[in-house]
Structure formats: C-alpha cells, structure tokens
Design an enzyme around this catalytic site. Structure first.
Site, PDB file in Angstrom:
ATOM      1  N   CYS A 117    -100.073 -35.792 -10.963  1.00 38.41           N
ATOM      2  CA  CYS A 117    -100.935 -36.625 -11.816  1.00 38.41           C
ATOM      3  C   CYS A 117    -100.315 -36.885 -13.177  1.00 38.41           C
ATOM      4  O   CYS A 117    -100.849 -37.646 -13.971  1.00 38.41           O
ATOM      5  CB  CYS A 117    -102.314 -35.998 -11.961  1.00 38.41           C
ATOM      6  SG  CYS A 117    -103.119 -35.796 -10.362  1.00 38.41           S
TER       7      CYS A 117
ATOM      8  N   CYS B  39    -116.438 -35.670  -9.685  1.00 33.49           N
ATOM      9  CA  CYS B  39    -115.069 -35.793  -9.165  1.00 33.49           C
ATOM     10  C   CYS B  39    -114.540 -37.171  -9.550  1.00 33.49           C
ATOM     11  O   CYS B  39    -115.276 -38.157  -9.498  1.00 33.49           O
ATOM     12  CB  CYS B  39    -115.051 -35.690  -7.645  1.00 33.49           C
ATOM     13  SG  CYS B  39    -115.700 -34.132  -7.001  1.00 33.49           S
ATOM     14  N   SER B  40    -113.256 -37.253  -9.925  1.00 34.26           N
ATOM     15  CA  SER B  40    -112.693 -38.542 -10.310  1.00 34.26           C
ATOM     16  C   SER B  40    -112.691 -39.490  -9.121  1.00 34.26           C
ATOM     17  O   SER B  40    -112.718 -39.065  -7.971  1.00 34.26           O
ATOM     18  CB  SER B  40    -111.280 -38.375 -10.871  1.00 34.26           C
ATOM     19  OG  SER B  40    -110.471 -37.688  -9.957  1.00 34.26           O
TER      20      SER B  40
ATOM     21  N   HIS C 222    -108.855 -42.925 -11.084  1.00 32.90           N
ATOM     22  CA  HIS C 222    -107.652 -42.101 -11.202  1.00 32.90           C
ATOM     23  C   HIS C 222    -106.612 -42.466 -10.152  1.00 32.90           C
ATOM     24  O   HIS C 222    -106.451 -41.770  -9.161  1.00 32.90           O
ATOM     25  CB  HIS C 222    -108.058 -40.624 -11.092  1.00 32.90           C
ATOM     26  CG  HIS C 222    -106.940 -39.649 -11.287  1.00 32.90           C
ATOM     27  ND1 HIS C 222    -105.790 -39.941 -11.998  1.00 32.90           N
ATOM     28  CD2 HIS C 222    -106.796 -38.373 -10.851  1.00 32.90           C
ATOM     29  CE1 HIS C 222    -104.992 -38.890 -11.984  1.00 32.90           C
ATOM     30  NE2 HIS C 222    -105.571 -37.933 -11.296  1.00 32.90           N
TER      31      HIS C 222
END
Ligand SMILES: [Zn+2]
Lengths: 147, 380
Positions: B81, B201-202, B329
């Site tokens: 990430c 949660c993304s 994301h």
C-alpha cells in the site's frame, strides 16, 4: 478433536511443529546467543541484533498469555466463522498467532493476558490428496482438560 | 541540492472500471497531471510508476504506450500500500540528486471487490481459520485491539473515524462515495473482524493519480512557481525489529520511524502541520496513527476522535478527502492521490472541503509487509 496419539501420521501445519522421539509434538524455536531474543522456528541469523552463528535451537513453552485477539465473522470462502484469531506470548519467549478455541467468540468474555495452553490437534481439513495436518490451537488454561 | 516542487497533479474519480485497462487508467491520470502543469509527455525526462498487483507487467511502459512512447527511463515500483508513495519518492530523489529536472510519477491500480487475497493454496491447506486470521480486516483489527489493550479504546471510538471520513468525502467529487454514514449505521453494519464492521473497511476501487515534479531551476524557468508546492520532506522506512512483529505486523514502529525522519528533514514539528492524509485502510488504523505521527500524545487517540479535533474545521483535520475508507483505496494510486489532496488544499483549490489557510500538509501510507512513507508538502 485433540488427538495427540498418532499425530506423527499427520503432516505438520507449519515447519516449526516437530516431534520428539516418542512421538509427542512440540514447538521448535531459536534463541540468540548474543541478545537472547527467542524466535518461533529455526533460523541462523538474528533479526533483532543481526548476530550470526550463535543461534541455539530450543523447545518453546506450551504455556502463554493472550496478548491480542479479534473475533472474525467474515473470512475467505469456505472458512467457518466466527472464530477467535489470537496472538499469544509464550512463557520464556516467542509469540504465535492461532485460533483460540473452547471459548465463546465474544469480545466481552475474552480477557487480555488470560493464561492459555498450546494444544496440538488435527487441523480438521484435508488437502486435495486427502492428506491431513497437525496444527496447534490455544485453549484457556482453566478449561476442562481433555480426557 | 535543489528544492523539489510538485508543479502538476491530478487523479481520476475513484470507482469501478472493469472494462478499462490499468494502462488506460494510469494514462488518464498522467495526462490530467501534465495538463495541470501545462506540460506534455515530451517534456518528461523519466517516469516512476507505482502498481502493486501487476508488479511484473511493466505497467509504466504500458502507460507510455497510451500517452506517448518517448523512450524515457521507466522505473516500476511495488511496495504494497506504500507503492504510489514509493514511486513519488523515487521521482523526488531523481530530481533532488540533480539527475533530472522534470519527471512524471503515476500510481494506478485495478482491484477486485471484496476481501483482498484468498484462502486458496497450491499445496497443503490454507492456514486461515486455523492459525488465526490473515485477512486484512483481521490484521488491522489486531492493531486496534492492541490500542484497546493499552488505552481502553472502544468500538464506538473506532466507528467514529468512519463516520468522520464518510462525512468528509461528501464534499469530495473525486471520492468513490459521497454518502453520510451515521454512527448507528457504522456500528450496526456487518461485523467483519471485531471491531471493524464492513463500513470501517476501506473501499476496494480502481483508480489512478499522477504528479509532475520539477527542480527549482526548471519550475522558475517554466513560470510554474505560482501554483507550485514544495516537497519539504520525503521519508521511507521498513519495519524495524520489535517484539512480536514477526507474528503480527507492527505498523506503529515503522510509522514512528518515518515520521521522525520526515519532521527532522522538514525542520518542522507536529504543531506546524495544517492537515494530514493518513493511512485509514481500516477505521482502527487511523486512531493509532494520530499518536504515531505525533498529532497527540500516546493514549490520546480516542479523545482526538471524540473531541472532533481531526474533523474538517477542527484543530488538525485528518483525511478531509474522505480517506481510504470512503474516497477508496486503489493500492498503487493511494500514495499519489494523497499528494493530489494535499496540493489541492495548499493551492487553496479544495472548494467545500478546503482547510482554511493550509500552508503545510503531511501524507502517510503503510504497506503491509511492511513499509511506511511520509511526505511533508508546503505551499511554495
Ligand atoms: Zn540477537
């Protein structure tokens, strides 16, 4: 489900599950002769202090404390939920992640630092060739000891 | 050594584009950023491309096939990430070192829906659900639970992060979602890994973002200083050895190390920062990073979310873009999308979500495995 008898017929779930000559399973680890750090699994170089050639192979304790947990309600397809994913610190060093069994999967009833035992058992699943695996689980220390 | 400036940056609106290619998505952001700078691909001396999932597919070169094959060097970066931020940092280093005067940095990712990874294994049986859980919601649930263990942080406090960031994204037209999520809705959403519910949660989305970097000499020569943003600090760390980090990733130490390097390089402290885009891949993560980045003292993360200090209009607004939780994301794009967000505020062009008078911004990402990148940007 905790059938230690005959566990030598099962393949170890991880390379650090080993067997004594009499067939009893144990957790194999390493201890750095320079800084004293204890690792799960066998290794030759220290991640903490970078010392080489002073790593000693040790048997890890099967007693520890619940450092961290989460209750998992959704996982990958085919994985039975809910279950408790736990991080346990072993007496004498080393830490492990694994399922905490024989508890309610409820964050309200789980306590940080509660004492747990490491127990060995059939992982409960077979691979594509039908092979079965020996894994470890965590159990609360005050729980009923299996007969 | 020269100062380094962001002279152009943009991102596509994050979303799901299953019928487009990674190269096409990356190319769109690249052209948007070049247009923002008033430059073309023919002006660029190198391309730094961040993409995680197709790390061995030469995505940077594919992007150039979309927008112009000028023969410039391409460096393809993958760092989980932290991929986009790593690509940006590679570009920064190239200019800082004096090798180039103008470079392009692109981050792009095409994601599937649902949980990242899978329980499928080639041989043996999957450890998931036997040796604990390795899903990302579980890994970051453990991060939050460690904070609870230390400071008594509650499910409700973690949930409030998601309420805040969803609220922020209602002002961001480039976010995946522009939907408010009240506290009850967040807390009553499907529990994934306690305390992370589905709304904590993304969002897995497709996306791309890009930035054009210039040396001071070149930015002045091209007359680009009026909208330029100075890179005051760029820090990248890997996980130092800490207790238990071989068992459960430690995102705290790696972040503290990077933040320390960044503050020192910038010659600034946490009180100098006007806004922060930090790695809220899960709601549990945001609170620990308030402390890791020095935005408050250790143990005060829960109070920070309760008091509204990190909301738009608060003392130190965090994730006014909507963050990974609501903007989305797309792994490789995230680090450069953070640069776009900070730059937009420092230019005073953020519209309804503008942090008033913003002069200095900080961006932070962590990649599982583990990497951390922190950048400090300043209005030029
Ligand atoms: Zn050592």
């Amino acid at each position: 489900m905790t059938t230690e008898t005959g566990s030598a017929d099962l393949k170890p779930m991880t390379p650090f599950i080993k067997h004594h000559a009499d067939g009893r399973p144990y957790l194999s680890g390493s201890k750095c002769g320079a800084c004293g750090e204890v690792y799960v699994g066998e290794r030759s170089t220290c991640a903490r202090c970078a010392a080489r050639g002073v790593m000693e192979t040790v048997e890890l304790s099967t007693k520890g404390k619940l450092y961290n947990f989460t209750v998992v309600h959704r996982s990958f397809p085919g994985v039975v939920t809910p279950f408790v994913s736990a991080i346990v610190e072993l007496e004498g060093g080393g830490s492990l992640k694994g399922n905490l069994i024989d508890v309610e999967p409820d964050p309200k009833t789980l306590k940080f630092d509660m004492p747990v035992d490491v127990v060995f058992a059939d992982a409960g699943k077979a691979d594509r060739q039908g092979g079965r695996y020996l894994t470890y689980f965590f159990k609360p220390q005050n729980a009923q000891v299996r007969a | 050594m020269t100062e380094v400036f962001v002279v152009g940056t943009d991102m596509i609106r994050f979303g799901r584009f299953p019928h487009r290619t990674v190269a096409n998505l990356g190319g769109e952001a690249a052209l948007l950023a070049l247009d923002d700078a008033g430059l073309t691909i023919k002006d660029m001396q190198a391309l730094y491309c961040g993409n995680n999932i197709l790390a061995n597919r030469m995505v940077g070169q594919q992007v150039l096939r979309e927008i112009g094959q000028t023969g410039i060097p391409v460096v393809n970066c993958a760092n989980a990430c932290a991929t986009g931020a790593t690509a940006f940092r590679e570009g920064w280093m190239a200019i800082k070192s004096g090798v180039y005067d103008l470079v392009l940095c692109v981050g792009v990712e095409q994601m599937g829906k649902g949980l990242l990874g899978s329980g499928e294994v080639e041989t043996g049986i999957s450890p998931e659900g036997i040796l604990g859980s390795m899903t990302t919601p579980s890994v970051f649930a453990h991060v939050g639970m460690e904070h609870s263990r230390r400071y008594g942080t509650t499910f409700e406090q973690f949930a409030k992060v998601s309420v805040k960031n969803h609220h922020h994204s209602s002002f961001n037209p480039k976010a995946m979602y522009q939907v408010e999520t009240p506290l009850e809705e967040v807390m009553n959403a499907e529990m994934i890994s306690y305390p992370n519910t589905k709304l904590m949660c993304s969002v897995n989305v497709d996306g791309s973002a890009a930035a054009v970097l210039a040396s001071e000499k070149m930015a002045k020569k091209l007359g680009l200083m009026s909208r330029a943003v100075r890179v005051r600090a760029s820090a990248l760390t890997s996980d130092p050895f800490t207790d238990r980090n071989l068992t459960t990733p430690d995102f705290n130490a790696v972040t503290r190390l990077a933040a320390g390097v960044a503050y020192e390089m910038a010659g600034l402290g946490p009180d100098d920062i006007d806004l922060v885009e930090l790695h809220d891949c899960f709601a549990t993560a945001e609170i620990v990073h308030y402390e890791n980045l020095g935005l408050c003292a250790d143990g005060e993360g829960g109070r920070m979310i309760d008091s509204g200090e990190t909301a738009l209009g608060g003392r130190i607004p965090v994730n006014v873009s909507g963050g990974l939780l609501s903007k989305g994301h797309p792994l490789g794009a995230t680090g450069i999308a953070n640069i776009y967000e900070l730059t937009t505020h420092l230019r005073g062009e953020a519209g309804q979500r503008q942090v008033e008078g913003a002069r200095i911004g900080m961006s932070h990402v962590v990649g599982l495995g583990t990497a951390c990148a922190v950048h400090v940007l300043e209005k030029a």
